[in-house]
Design a protein around this motif. Sequence first.
Motif, PDB file in Angstrom:
ATOM      1  N   VAL A  70       0.841  -1.201   0.000  1.00 19.91           N
ATOM      2  CA  VAL A  70       0.000   0.000   0.000  1.00 19.91           C
ATOM      3  C   VAL A  70       0.875   1.250   0.000  1.00 19.91           C
ATOM      4  CG1 VAL A  70      -1.623   1.362   1.381  1.00 19.91           C
ATOM      5  CG2 VAL A  70      -2.038  -1.071   1.037  1.00 19.91           C
ATOM      6  N   ALA A  71       1.894   1.282   0.846  1.00 18.67           N
ATOM      7  CA  ALA A  71       2.772   2.456   0.902  1.00 18.67           C
ATOM      8  C   ALA A  71       3.514   2.653  -0.421  1.00 18.67           C
ATOM      9  CB  ALA A  71       3.765   2.314   2.053  1.00 18.67           C
ATOM     10  N   SER A  72       3.963   1.563  -1.028  1.00 24.31           N
ATOM     11  CA  SER A  72       4.715   1.666  -2.280  1.00 24.31           C
ATOM     12  C   SER A  72       3.834   2.141  -3.430  1.00 24.31           C
ATOM     13  CB  SER A  72       5.330   0.312  -2.643  1.00 24.31           C
ATOM     14  OG  SER A  72       6.249  -0.091  -1.672  1.00 24.31           O
ATOM     15  N   VAL A  73       2.654   1.564  -3.559  1.00 24.73           N
ATOM     16  CA  VAL A  73       1.783   1.922  -4.681  1.00 24.73           C
ATOM     17  C   VAL A  73       1.179   3.315  -4.478  1.00 24.73           C
ATOM     18  CG1 VAL A  73      -0.248   1.238  -6.015  1.00 24.73           C
ATOM     19  CG2 VAL A  73       1.351  -0.497  -5.229  1.00 24.73           C
ATOM     20  N   MET A  74       0.911   3.687  -3.242  1.00 27.91           N
ATOM     21  CA  MET A  74       0.427   5.050  -2.991  1.00 27.91           C
ATOM     22  C   MET A  74       1.511   6.074  -3.341  1.00 27.91           C
ATOM     23  SD  MET A  74      -2.736   5.226  -1.778  1.00 27.91           S
ATOM     24  CE  MET A  74      -2.833   6.674  -0.766  1.00 27.91           C
ATOM     25  N   ALA A  75       2.759   5.754  -3.045  1.00 26.96           N
ATOM     26  CA  ALA A  75       3.857   6.653  -3.424  1.00 26.96           C
ATOM     27  C   ALA A  75       3.968   6.757  -4.937  1.00 26.96           C
ATOM     28  CB  ALA A  75       5.172   6.151  -2.828  1.00 26.96           C
ATOM     29  N   LEU A  76       3.731   5.653  -5.632  1.00 25.38           N
ATOM     30  CA  LEU A  76       3.747   5.686  -7.097  1.00 25.38           C
ATOM     31  C   LEU A  76       2.634   6.569  -7.636  1.00 25.38           C
ATOM     32  CD1 LEU A  76       4.674   4.648  -9.899  1.00 25.38           C
ATOM     33  CD2 LEU A  76       3.108   2.738  -9.565  1.00 25.38           C
ATOM     34  N   LYS A  77       1.439   6.436  -7.074  1.00 23.59           N
ATOM     35  CA  LYS A  77       0.306   7.217  -7.577  1.00 23.59           C
ATOM     36  C   LYS A  77       0.506   8.712  -7.346  1.00 23.59           C
ATOM     37  CE  LYS A  77      -4.615   7.684  -7.730  1.00 23.59           C
ATOM     38  NZ  LYS A  77      -5.905   7.174  -7.356  1.00 23.59           N
ATOM     39  N   GLU A  78       1.232   9.088  -6.307  1.00 27.25           N
ATOM     40  CA  GLU A  78       1.451  10.494  -6.007  1.00 27.25           C
ATOM     41  C   GLU A  78       2.493  11.132  -6.920  1.00 27.25           C
ATOM     42  OE1 GLU A  78       2.347  10.408  -1.873  1.00 27.25           O
ATOM     43  OE2 GLU A  78       0.254  10.107  -1.305  1.00 27.25           O
ATOM     44  N   GLN A  79       3.184  10.331  -7.723  1.00 28.42           N
ATOM     45  CA  GLN A  79       4.144  10.897  -8.662  1.00 28.42           C
ATOM     46  C   GLN A  79       3.410  11.557  -9.821  1.00 28.42           C
ATOM     47  OE1 GLN A  79       6.972   7.978  -9.904  1.00 28.42           O
ATOM     48  NE2 GLN A  79       7.828   7.742  -7.853  1.00 28.42           N
ATOM     49  N   GLN A  80       4.009  12.605 -10.341  1.00 24.10           N
ATOM     50  CA  GLN A  80       3.398  13.362 -11.421  1.00 24.10           C
ATOM     51  C   GLN A  80       3.282  12.491 -12.673  1.00 24.10           C
ATOM     52  OE1 GLN A  80       5.556  16.871 -12.424  1.00 24.10           O
ATOM     53  NE2 GLN A  80       3.955  17.646 -13.758  1.00 24.10           N
ATOM     54  N   GLY A  81       2.094  12.436 -13.244  1.00 21.36           N
ATOM     55  CA  GLY A  81       1.850  11.706 -14.480  1.00 21.36           C
ATOM     56  C   GLY A  81       1.509  10.249 -14.310  1.00 21.36           C
ATOM     57  N   ALA A  82       1.495   9.740 -13.086  1.00 20.63           N
ATOM     58  CA  ALA A  82       1.227   8.315 -12.874  1.00 20.63           C
ATOM     59  C   ALA A  82      -0.215   7.953 -13.210  1.00 20.63           C
ATOM     60  CB  ALA A  82       1.542   7.922 -11.443  1.00 20.63           C
ATOM     61  N   GLN A 122      -8.593   7.584  -0.616  1.00 16.50           N
ATOM     62  CA  GLN A 122      -9.129   8.488   0.392  1.00 16.50           C
ATOM     63  C   GLN A 122      -9.024   7.873   1.780  1.00 16.50           C
ATOM     64  OE1 GLN A 122     -13.105   9.334  -0.871  1.00 16.50           O
ATOM     65  NE2 GLN A 122     -12.470  10.818  -2.419  1.00 16.50           N
ATOM     66  N   CYS A 123      -9.230   6.573   1.851  1.00 13.60           N
ATOM     67  CA  CYS A 123      -9.135   5.875   3.132  1.00 13.60           C
ATOM     68  C   CYS A 123      -7.711   5.959   3.675  1.00 13.60           C
ATOM     69  CB  CYS A 123      -9.563   4.426   2.954  1.00 13.60           C
ATOM     70  SG  CYS A 123      -9.381   3.408   4.427  1.00 13.60           S
ATOM     71  N   PHE A 124      -6.724   5.695   2.825  1.00 14.52           N
ATOM     72  CA  PHE A 124      -5.339   5.706   3.277  1.00 14.52           C
ATOM     73  C   PHE A 124      -4.722   7.100   3.269  1.00 14.52           C
ATOM     74  CE2 PHE A 124      -5.847   1.202   2.519  1.00 14.52           C
ATOM     75  CZ  PHE A 124      -5.243   0.700   3.657  1.00 14.52           C
ATOM     76  N   ALA A 125      -5.461   8.105   2.823  1.00 15.42           N
ATOM     77  CA  ALA A 125      -4.996   9.483   2.930  1.00 15.42           C
ATOM     78  C   ALA A 125      -5.270  10.038   4.330  1.00 15.42           C
ATOM     79  CB  ALA A 125      -5.671  10.354   1.875  1.00 15.42           C
ATOM     80  N   PHE A 126      -6.103   9.361   5.105  1.00 13.71           N
ATOM     81  CA  PHE A 126      -6.367   9.736   6.489  1.00 13.71           C
ATOM     82  C   PHE A 126      -5.058   9.608   7.275  1.00 13.71           C
ATOM     83  CE2 PHE A 126      -8.154   8.482  10.743  1.00 13.71           C
ATOM     84  CZ  PHE A 126      -8.643   9.734  11.060  1.00 13.71           C
ATOM     85  N   LEU A 127      -4.590  10.705   7.853  1.00  7.23           N
ATOM     86  CA  LEU A 127      -3.239  10.793   8.403  1.00  7.23           C
ATOM     87  C   LEU A 127      -2.897   9.718   9.435  1.00  7.23           C
ATOM     88  CD1 LEU A 127      -0.574  12.284   8.280  1.00  7.23           C
ATOM     89  CD2 LEU A 127      -1.442  13.811  10.050  1.00  7.23           C
TER      90      LEU A 127
END
Length: 123
Positions: free
Chosen positions: A25-37, A101-106
């Motif tokens: 989850v942490a790895s794929v969320m970091a990928l999605k936050e990259q520009q253009g992903a 959105q669920c995993f964006a909860f701090l």
Amino acid sequence: MELWQVPLVFSHLPMFPFFDLAHYVASVMALKEQQGAVEVSVRSPVACWFSAMLHCFGGSVLSSLMLAEPPVAFLANGTNILLASSVWYLVFYCPQDRFCQCFAFLPLRLLVAGIAQDVIHSI
């Protein structure tokens, strides 16, 4: 349960699936936050999936190369590939972006990051 007992509870959890799932989850969320992903995921889902697998299993690929082993050896473990692929699908293609959105909860994001960091240090 007191606050000092929380790490003790986590130390008794099995590595699979909890810690692996947090790492994916942490790895794929970091990928999605990259520009253009997100644009790549729309144009070429296979390229996006491959990039997500490299994010999830990058350490395995690098260690295989350094040990003169096949760099695609991580593909032999079908359970981990299926779990990482499921996380990739939920992160990029979940309706209305509910999973992100669920995993964006701090507090939940900090918990996942802490568990994923524990996975990296245990390798």
